[in-house]
Design an enzyme around this catalytic site. Structure first.
Site, PDB file in Angstrom:
ATOM      1  N   GLU A  60       0.858  -1.179   0.000  1.00 28.51           N
ATOM      2  CA  GLU A  60       0.000   0.000   0.000  1.00 28.51           C
ATOM      3  C   GLU A  60       0.898   1.235   0.000  1.00 28.51           C
ATOM      4  O   GLU A  60       1.839   1.316   0.794  1.00 28.51           O
ATOM      5  CB  GLU A  60      -0.902   0.025   1.237  1.00 28.51           C
ATOM      6  CG  GLU A  60      -1.845   1.214   1.260  1.00 28.51           C
ATOM      7  CD  GLU A  60      -2.705   1.272   2.509  1.00 28.51           C
ATOM      8  OE1 GLU A  60      -3.444   2.267   2.663  1.00 28.51           O
ATOM      9  OE2 GLU A  60      -2.629   0.343   3.343  1.00 28.51           O
ATOM     10  N   ARG A 295       6.207 -13.537   8.657  1.00 24.64           N
ATOM     11  CA  ARG A 295       6.793 -12.226   8.384  1.00 24.64           C
ATOM     12  C   ARG A 295       8.146 -12.106   9.083  1.00 24.64           C
ATOM     13  O   ARG A 295       8.466 -12.878   9.995  1.00 24.64           O
ATOM     14  CB  ARG A 295       5.867 -11.114   8.862  1.00 24.64           C
ATOM     15  CG  ARG A 295       5.682 -11.064  10.363  1.00 24.64           C
ATOM     16  CD  ARG A 295       4.729  -9.939  10.748  1.00 24.64           C
ATOM     17  NE  ARG A 295       5.274  -8.635  10.363  1.00 24.64           N
ATOM     18  CZ  ARG A 295       4.552  -7.520  10.345  1.00 24.64           C
ATOM     19  NH1 ARG A 295       3.274  -7.551  10.669  1.00 24.64           N
ATOM     20  NH2 ARG A 295       5.120  -6.382  10.010  1.00 24.64           N
ATOM     21  N   LYS A 305       4.353   0.500  10.070  1.00 24.02           N
ATOM     22  CA  LYS A 305       4.375   1.769   9.347  1.00 24.02           C
ATOM     23  C   LYS A 305       3.893   2.913  10.235  1.00 24.02           C
ATOM     24  O   LYS A 305       4.396   4.037  10.145  1.00 24.02           O
ATOM     25  CB  LYS A 305       3.511   1.676   8.097  1.00 24.02           C
ATOM     26  CG  LYS A 305       4.172   0.950   6.931  1.00 24.02           C
ATOM     27  CD  LYS A 305       3.294   1.041   5.698  1.00 24.02           C
ATOM     28  CE  LYS A 305       3.938   0.358   4.514  1.00 24.02           C
ATOM     29  NZ  LYS A 305       3.073   0.402   3.315  1.00 24.02           N
TER      30      LYS A 305
END
Length: 592
Positions: A60, A295, A305
């Site tokens: 994104e 991850r 983020k």
């Protein structure tokens, strides 16, 4: 100088095994692709896809990519390369309030810097979720007409309360059984901007008693009056990521949709969306399959983020490219190389289990990548003046001695670097002791050492200030002992000292970066990560470097002998203003 990757065979992992099994079974053999994303009708007469597999990297554009994204980039693009496929770059811009063109460009730069590209065979495979908003809307309308979606006008609080818990089923919305025509009318009114944010959402109609809460009529569209960085104000309803994600995968003909483990519980809804839209004739089969991997959790960093943005916006760091951040821009500015990040990703591998990777593993990959390619140089970071008191008598007044050393000890073809030795040089403050401890072989009164690549000298004394701080060291040059000459071995010494000559050394600002946090898991247990910021994560010193280093362009890595790996800063280094960032030390001194 380009980084070199290991030529050893790639280690197998569960994703490779899945891909190899799918290729062997011919699962996707009938897949068609026209070169651009397409629905079932558009693909009906398209040629068979020449790519054996298709993967995608779908960030994104709401921030700068970080080390975790680097692993995903290496994984998705690397698998596509290894299996004769194509990896798409997809910008999942379904959340207009947080997205910006600055982040889009930063993402492109990061992927290409890592050595990958989405242009294959002249075809540009960069896609945006927003390019498919029309199809997503059409798909949502089809779900409504088929009785598979409805507009819900409960408040957000009621929706959360009626969703149920892990042990209790949810409660049907009072609008769940409203006629399809009524939901369609409401949905069209939502699109027309006739209803307020939060007043209603479009939900899939699946099962409010499903054991997997993600199947309890999840929202697929919400109202959001926000300007979009690409579509402007054309839309005031936006698809949820969990709906957009599978739709985009199918339109792009992705075969293996590789996600991190937090999306594992969403896979049933992913499959539901694809199956329903395919049954309705909107998406072409074969359909994509989602696969999850663990991850990256790296010690001493945060990769959220939101938290990275907080560090930037509240000025705990100097921008998204601050060398203390785990952003790809920050890692690049600190001196990490694409080859090091690719090697790191290969070494840590891919698994289904969450674990923490020690940050020293990343530095180990960096050293292995830089050692064979980084030119050498001498630098003095804590300068102390050394005066050779007999220089004029031995070498002649005003004479400077030409010294040289290999640019790289294992690459003679790279040539030599040159620098001047004269009556005054800079040495490291730690290389002198008035009263030496046991085992100290460098400069102290009466001891002889070699100035590396130069002559043997003998320390005769030092000058101290009123506080007992040494301000100057004196020594005499031992004649006929220059490195590379017949007399070089005539005098045996145990100590070798690095130096730079006062005659041609360049001043340099050197930024000594350390870990940004004092704890290996800064936000563990919900802790405020700002409470464990390392106050000593940056120390700036004024040093001296040999001429070859000062003249290097921005982004050039060096091994400063004895000190470690350093890079000319991408932002601040300029002719006449040398600025170096420490990338890492020669050896890891932080483990344990």
């Amino acid at each position: 100088m380009q980084p070199t990757d290991s030529t050893s065979p790639k280690a197998s992992n569960f994703l490779r095994q899945i891909i190899e099994a799918d290729l062997a079974s011919g699962r996707d053999a009938g897949r068609r692709f026209a070169g651009t994303p397409g629905d079932a009708q558009e693909l009906a007469d398209a040629p068979l896809d020449t790519a054996r597999i298709r993967t995608r990297f779908p960030p994104e554009p709401n921030g700068y990519l970080h080390i975790g994204h680097a692993k995903s980039i290496c994984l998705n693009f690397g698998l596509a390369q290894d299996y004769g496929g194509v990896c798409h770059l997809r910008l999942d811009d379904t959340n207009p309030e947080k997205e910006d063109e600055e982040y889009v460009q930063a993402i492109r730069d990061a992927v290409r810097w890592l050595g990958f590209d989405w242009v294959v065979g002249g075809v540009n495979h960069e896609y945006f979720a927003s390019d498919d908003f029309d199809f997503m809307y059409r798909g949502a309308c089809a779900l409504i007409k088929a009785g598979l979606a409805y507009v819900d006008e409960q408040s957000p609080e009621d929706m959360r309360r009626n969703r149920g818990t892990l042990t209790e089923p949810g409660v049907n919305s009072p609008w769940r059984e409203r006629p399809a025509s009524e939901s369609l009318e409401r949905f069209e009114a939502m699109r027309a901007g006739k209803h307020a944010e939060g007043s209603m959402v479009l939900r899939a109609k699946i099962d409010m008693a499903a054991p997997n809460i993600n199947l309890r009529d999840p929202a697929i569209y919400r109202i959001k009056f926000a300007h979009h960085h690409r579509t402007g104000d054309r839309w005031c309803i936006y698809p949820m990521y969990t709906y957009a994600h599978p739709v985009e995968d199918a339109l792009e003909r992705i075969t293996h949709s590789i996600c991190t483990l937090e999306f594992e519980d969403q896979r049933p809804f992913y499959d539901w969306v694809l199956a329903q839209l395919a049954d309705l004739g909107l998406l072409a089969r074969p359909l994509p399959h989602q696969h999850e991997f663990a991850r990256l959790n790296l010690t001493y960093v945060v990769t959220s983020k939101r938290k990275l943005a907080q560090l930037v916006n509240e000025r705990y760091v100097d921008g998204w490219d601050d060398p203390r951040l785990p952003t790809i821009a920050g890692l690049r500015r600190r001196g990490y190389t694409p080859g090091a990040l690719r090697l790191f990703a290969e070494r840590i591998g891919v698994s289904k289990s969450d674990s923490w990777i020690d940050d020293t593993t990343l530095d180990g990959a960096l050293r292995d990548d830089l050692d064979p390619q980084a030119p050498r140089a001498m630098a003095v970071l804590d300068p102390l003046k050394l005066v050779l008191t007999n220089w004029d008598a031995v070498m002649g007044s005003g004479v400077l001695d030409d010294c040289h050393a290999p640019v790289h000890p294992h690459h003679p073809e790279w040539g030599q670097r040159h620098f001047k030795l004269g009556p005054q040089v800079w040495i490291e403050r730690g290389d002198f002791e008035q009263i030496p401890p046991k085992g100290f072989f460098r400069l102290f009164p009466g001891n002889r050492v070699r100035l590396k690549y130069g002559h043997v000298i003998e320390c005769t004394g030092a000058t101290f200030d009123a506080h007992g701080q040494v301000t100057e060291v004196q020594a005499v040059l031992v004649p006929d002992t220059k490195s590379g000459t017949p007399g070089a071995n005539a005098v045996k010494v145990k100590g070798v000292v690095t130096w730079v000559g006062a005659a041609d050394a360049a001043p340099a600002q050197v930024r000594l970066y350390g870990r940004l946090f004092t704890q290996p898991q800064p936000d563990a247990g919900g802790r405020d990560f700002l409470c464990v910021l390392n106050p000593d994560s940056l120390r700036v010193v004024s040093g001296w470097v040999e001429p070859s280093a000062a003249q290097a362009p921005c982004g050039t890595s060096f091994q400063f002998e004895r000190h470690g790996y350093f890079v000319t800063d991408l932002r601040d280094h300029a002719p006449g203003r040398a600025v170096f960032n420490r990338t890492t030390t020669l050896r890891d001194g932080r483990a344990g």
